[in-house]
Write a protein that holds these residues in place. Structure first.
Motif, short mmCIF file in Angstrom:
data_model
loop_
_atom_site.label_atom_id
_atom_site.label_comp_id
_atom_site.label_asym_id
_atom_site.label_seq_id
_atom_site.Cartn_x
_atom_site.Cartn_y
_atom_site.Cartn_z
N SER A 183 38.76 36.82 -68.14
CA SER A 183 39.03 37.75 -67.04
C SER A 183 40.43 37.52 -66.55
CB SER A 183 38.03 37.51 -65.89
OG SER A 183 36.75 37.91 -66.29
N GLY A 184 40.81 38.26 -65.52
CA GLY A 184 42.08 38.06 -64.84
C GLY A 184 43.29 38.07 -65.78
N ARG A 185 44.17 37.11 -65.56
CA ARG A 185 45.43 37.06 -66.31
C ARG A 185 45.19 36.97 -67.82
NH1 ARG A 185 48.46 32.51 -67.89
NH2 ARG A 185 50.69 32.91 -68.14
N THR A 186 44.22 36.13 -68.23
CA THR A 186 43.96 35.97 -69.67
C THR A 186 43.57 37.30 -70.30
OG1 THR A 186 43.25 33.72 -69.23
CG2 THR A 186 42.64 34.62 -71.36
N ALA A 187 42.65 38.02 -69.64
CA ALA A 187 42.21 39.31 -70.19
C ALA A 187 43.39 40.29 -70.22
CB ALA A 187 41.07 39.87 -69.33
N ASP A 188 44.19 40.27 -69.16
CA ASP A 188 45.33 41.20 -69.12
C ASP A 188 46.30 40.90 -70.26
OD1 ASP A 188 44.26 42.30 -66.90
OD2 ASP A 188 45.63 41.34 -65.47
N LEU A 189 46.60 39.61 -70.46
CA LEU A 189 47.55 39.27 -71.51
C LEU A 189 47.00 39.63 -72.89
CD1 LEU A 189 48.78 35.81 -70.19
CD2 LEU A 189 50.23 37.80 -70.62
N LEU A 190 45.70 39.42 -73.07
CA LEU A 190 45.10 39.72 -74.37
C LEU A 190 44.86 41.23 -74.54
CD1 LEU A 190 42.51 36.82 -74.78
CD2 LEU A 190 44.62 37.15 -76.07
N VAL A 192 42.47 43.09 -73.08
CA VAL A 192 41.05 43.43 -73.15
C VAL A 192 40.49 43.59 -71.73
CG1 VAL A 192 40.64 42.27 -75.36
CG2 VAL A 192 40.34 40.98 -73.25
N PRO A 193 39.37 44.32 -71.59
CA PRO A 193 38.80 44.46 -70.25
C PRO A 193 38.28 43.12 -69.72
CG PRO A 193 37.77 45.98 -71.83
CD PRO A 193 38.62 45.04 -72.62
N ALA A 194 38.18 43.02 -68.39
CA ALA A 194 37.67 41.79 -67.78
C ALA A 194 36.28 41.49 -68.32
CB ALA A 194 37.60 41.95 -66.27
N ARG A 195 35.96 40.25 -68.45
CA ARG A 195 34.68 39.73 -68.93
C ARG A 195 34.45 39.96 -70.43
NH1 ARG A 195 32.34 36.86 -66.23
NH2 ARG A 195 30.40 36.93 -67.40
N SER A 196 35.49 40.26 -71.17
CA SER A 196 35.32 40.42 -72.62
C SER A 196 35.01 39.08 -73.26
CB SER A 196 36.62 40.93 -73.25
OG SER A 196 36.88 42.22 -72.83
N ALA A 197 34.27 39.13 -74.34
CA ALA A 197 33.94 37.92 -75.07
C ALA A 197 35.17 37.43 -75.82
CB ALA A 197 32.83 38.21 -76.06
N ALA A 198 35.32 36.12 -75.90
CA ALA A 198 36.45 35.55 -76.64
C ALA A 198 36.00 34.24 -77.28
CB ALA A 198 37.62 35.31 -75.69
N LEU A 199 36.82 33.76 -78.21
CA LEU A 199 36.54 32.48 -78.86
C LEU A 199 37.62 31.50 -78.46
CD1 LEU A 199 35.87 33.57 -82.54
CD2 LEU A 199 34.21 32.59 -80.95
N SER A 200 37.20 30.35 -77.98
CA SER A 200 38.19 29.33 -77.64
C SER A 200 38.13 28.26 -78.72
CB SER A 200 37.85 28.74 -76.28
OG SER A 200 38.63 27.61 -76.06
N VAL A 201 39.28 27.95 -79.29
CA VAL A 201 39.31 26.92 -80.32
C VAL A 201 40.25 25.81 -79.90
CG1 VAL A 201 39.61 26.43 -82.77
CG2 VAL A 201 39.04 28.74 -82.03
N ALA A 202 39.69 24.63 -79.73
CA ALA A 202 40.52 23.48 -79.38
C ALA A 202 40.80 22.71 -80.66
CB ALA A 202 39.79 22.60 -78.38
N ARG A 203 42.05 22.35 -80.85
CA ARG A 203 42.40 21.60 -82.06
C ARG A 203 43.21 20.36 -81.68
NH1 ARG A 203 45.95 24.00 -87.08
NH2 ARG A 203 43.95 24.85 -87.68
N GLU A 204 42.82 19.22 -82.25
CA GLU A 204 43.67 18.04 -82.18
C GLU A 204 44.25 17.86 -83.57
OE1 GLU A 204 41.94 18.24 -78.81
OE2 GLU A 204 40.49 17.25 -80.13
N GLY A 205 45.55 18.03 -83.67
CA GLY A 205 46.22 17.92 -84.96
C GLY A 205 46.65 16.49 -85.23
N ILE A 206 46.42 16.04 -86.45
CA ILE A 206 46.73 14.67 -86.84
C ILE A 206 47.75 14.72 -87.98
CG2 ILE A 206 45.69 12.54 -87.81
CD1 ILE A 206 43.00 13.72 -86.57
#
Ligand code: 16G
Length: 234
Positions: A183-190, A192-206
Motif C-alpha cells: 500500500s501507500g508509497r510502495t504501491a505507488d512506486l510499483l 499498482v493499486p493499494a493492497r495489491s499482492a506482492a512477493l517479498s524476497v530477502a537475500r543474503e549474498g555470500i
C-alpha cells in the motif's frame, strides 16, 4: 447444440486483441466495448472479470483496465536483477531513490552477521524492466567491504559494480520468499493499486570467500513476476 455463453465469446475476442497490445496500455471503456460488440455492459464486465481472474488484464479504480505484462519467472540460478531481465529480453534499469550510510539495526546486523550499529550502506532502488516498475529493492551492504560505494553510479547493476570495482562476486545466497500486500508509497512506486499482492524476497549474498556481502529485500509485483524452484528427491 450448446452455444458458448456470450461473455466467453467476448472474452475470446478481447484475448485476440490483447495479443496485439503492449503491456500496460488501456483497453477501451466498458461502454465502448459494449457498443462495439453489441452486447450489454454486464456481459462485457463478466468477460473482463474472467480475464482479470486469469491475470491477463488488471484494473485501477478510476483509471480503467489495462493489458497485463507477461509474467516473468525467476529460475533457481543465482542471478542479479539485471541478468534476470536481460535473460528475458527486457531492458533493466533503476531509479535510485535513497542512498545513505546507516548504523545497522539488530535485524540487518543479524542478517549480515555484524555487530549491531556497524556502518552499512543503504541503497533503495525502483527496479524497472523495459521502463515499467517490477520491484522495489532495499540493499544493505557492509560499509567496510565497499569503501566509497555511495560516490558511484548505482543506477545500473550493483553486482556489476561489486565485481568490477571491489572484486567481490556473490556466488551463493540464502533466500526467503514471503507474500505481502503493498500500500501507500510502495504501491505507488510499483504502479499498482493499494493492497495489491506482492512477493517479498530477502537475500543474503555470500561471496567466494564465504563472507556475507549483502542483505537485500526486493518486493516484486506478483502480477509480473514469479519464482520457479526445482527440487530433487535424494
Ligand atoms: C537481485 C537480488 C538482489 C541483488 C540484485 C542485484 C533477488 C531476490 N535479489 O534483485 O539481492 O542485490 O539482484 O541486481 O534475486 P543488479 O546487479 O541488477 O543491481
Amino acid at each position: 447444440m450448446a452455444t458458448t455463453p456470450k461473455y466467453l465469446q467476448i472474452r475470446e475476442r478481447l484475448m485476440e486483441r490483447l495479443t496485439t497490445m503492449t503491456a500496460e496500455t488501456a483497453l477501451p471503456q466498458e461502454r465502448e466495448l459494449a457498443d462495439e460488440f453489441e452486447v450489454s455492459r454486464a456481459t462485457v464486465r463478466q468477460a473482463l472479470q474472467s480475464l482479470s481472474d486469469d491475470g491477463l488484464i488488471y484494473s485501477i479504480r478510476g483509471k480503467g483496465t489495462f493489458a497485463a505484462a507477461d509474467r516473468i519467472s525467476k529460475g533457481d540460478s543465482l542471478s542479479s536483477f539485471s541478468e534476470d531481465m536481460r535473460g528475458r529480453g527486457l531492458i533493466p534499469s533503476s531509479r535510485v531513490l535513497t542512498t545513505e550510510e546507516r548504523e545497522s539495526t539488530p535485524t540487518v546486523a543479524r542478517a549480515l552477521e555484524l555487530e549491531p550499529g556497524s556502518p552499512v550502506y543503504y541503497v533503495e532502488r525502483l527496479r524497472l524492466a523495459d521502463g515499467f516498475p517490477m520491484a522495489l529493492e532495499e540493499l544493505y551492504l557492509p560499509a567496510n567491504l565497499f569503501p566509497k560505494l555511495l560516490t558511484l553510479d548505482l543506477s545500473s547493476s550493483i553486482y556489476g559494480v561489486m565485481g568490477e570495482r571491489y572484486r567481490i562476486k556473490v556466488t551463493a545466497a540464502r533466500q526467503r520468499i514471503t507474500a505481502l500486500n503493498v500500500s501507500g508509497r510502495t504501491a505507488d512506486l510499483l504502479g499498482v493499486p493499494a493492497r495489491s499482492a506482492a512477493l517479498s524476497v530477502a537475500r543474503e549474498g555470500i561471496d567466494a570467500r564465504g563472507r556475507l556481502v549483502e542483505h537485500a529485500v526486493s518486493v516484486y509485483r506478483s502480477d509480473r513476476y514469479d519464482f520457479e524452484l526445482s527440487t530433487r528427491r535424494l
